[in-house]
Motif scaffolding. Structure first.
Motif, PDB file in Angstrom:
ATOM      1  N   ALA A  30      40.541  -2.529   2.197  1.00 50.87           N
ATOM      2  CA  ALA A  30      41.049  -3.417   3.215  1.00 50.87           C
ATOM      3  C   ALA A  30      40.724  -4.886   3.119  1.00 50.87           C
ATOM      4  O   ALA A  30      41.087  -5.619   4.004  1.00 50.87           O
ATOM      5  N   HIS A 155      44.763  -7.109   8.918  1.00 52.02           N
ATOM      6  CA  HIS A 155      44.604  -7.364   7.479  1.00 52.02           C
ATOM      7  C   HIS A 155      45.532  -8.487   7.026  1.00 52.02           C
ATOM      8  O   HIS A 155      45.150  -9.338   6.237  1.00 52.02           O
ATOM      9  N   HIS A 161      37.662  -5.149   7.046  1.00 53.20           N
ATOM     10  CA  HIS A 161      37.146  -4.081   7.900  1.00 53.20           C
ATOM     11  C   HIS A 161      35.860  -4.505   8.595  1.00 53.20           C
ATOM     12  O   HIS A 161      35.070  -5.267   8.039  1.00 53.20           O
ATOM     13  N   SER A 163      32.909  -2.595   9.866  1.00 49.51           N
ATOM     14  CA  SER A 163      32.299  -1.266   9.886  1.00 49.51           C
ATOM     15  C   SER A 163      31.196  -1.135  10.921  1.00 49.51           C
ATOM     16  O   SER A 163      30.669  -0.048  11.128  1.00 49.51           O
ATOM     17  N   PRO A 172      36.884   0.820  10.062  1.00 54.82           N
ATOM     18  CA  PRO A 172      37.577   1.543   8.994  1.00 54.82           C
ATOM     19  C   PRO A 172      37.806   3.027   9.269  1.00 54.82           C
ATOM     20  O   PRO A 172      38.674   3.620   8.693  1.00 54.82           O
TER      21      PRO A 172
END
Ligand SMILES: [Zn+2]
Length: 200
Positions: A30, A155, A161, A163, A172
């Motif tokens: 990503a 994106h 991402h 996380s 994600p």
């Protein structure tokens, strides 16, 4: 003085997978980043174009656009031609060239896909593809589809991402019907991204 730039085209495939564990969405790849910089658009005002005639998906796309515009961070302007970000529907096969090795290994379904290109300093075009066929096949609700679109749009704006925050739209691994949404963190990340100069 002549300075020639070799246009560096970077293609990134952002992939959302659905695992055998039904309903778990995993965008696995990503980052609109190179080694030292997060690419973004030159200005926070970006033209977006839908290439689908699907009324249902156009409504969702419009909804996602509104959500981003409501952040007062970026302005997505709809256009009918030459969009910097384009949105289309496509049945993406797991083993299509768009799939990463990971996706091939997992053999999973790709639900959303964002290709981006850069001239080495900034984003120059992004194509979002949404796998409507498989979203329908797996019974994704409108809300869950909207979630996938918002994630891919993130994106396409340069977000990677996130996380660390399960509530982030850029998390994600998100469960179907997740509470994840365009959250404060995402907005702050967008603000931060667009306050930075383009990559040098
Ligand atoms: Zn992703």
């Amino acid at each position: 003085m002549h300075k020639s730039h070799s246009i560096k085209k970077l293609l990134l495939t952002v992939i959302v997978l659905i695992l055998a564990n039904f309903g778990v969405v995993i965008p696995i790849h990503a980052d609109t980043t190179n080694d030292n910089c997060n690419f973004h658009w030159h200005t926070p005002s970006v033209y977006v174009q839908s290439k689908t005639s699907s009324k249902g998906y156009n409504k969702l796309f419009d909804q996602a656009i509104r959500k981003y515009n409501q952040t007062n961070t970026i302005t997505l302007v709809k256009t009918t031609s030459a969009g910097q970000i384009t949105f289309s529907l496509k049945h993406i096969l797991p083993k299509s060239p768009a799939a990463t090795d990971n996706a091939k290994l997992l053999g999973d379904t790709i639900l959303g896909n964002t290709h981006w290109e850069s001239d080495g300093t900034q984003l120059t075009s992004c194509q979002i593809q949404i796998n409507n066929r498989d979203l329908n096949q797996y019974g994704y609700t409108r809300q869950a589809k909207l979630h996938v679109i918002e994630h891919e749009l993130g994106h396409a704006l340069g977000l990677s991402h996130n996380s660390n925050d399960p509530k982030s739209i850029m998390y994600p691994v998100t469960k179907w019907n997740s509470k994840a949404k365009l959250a404060r963190n995402d907005i702050n990340n967008l603000k931060q991204l667009y306050s930075q100069p383009i990559c040098g």
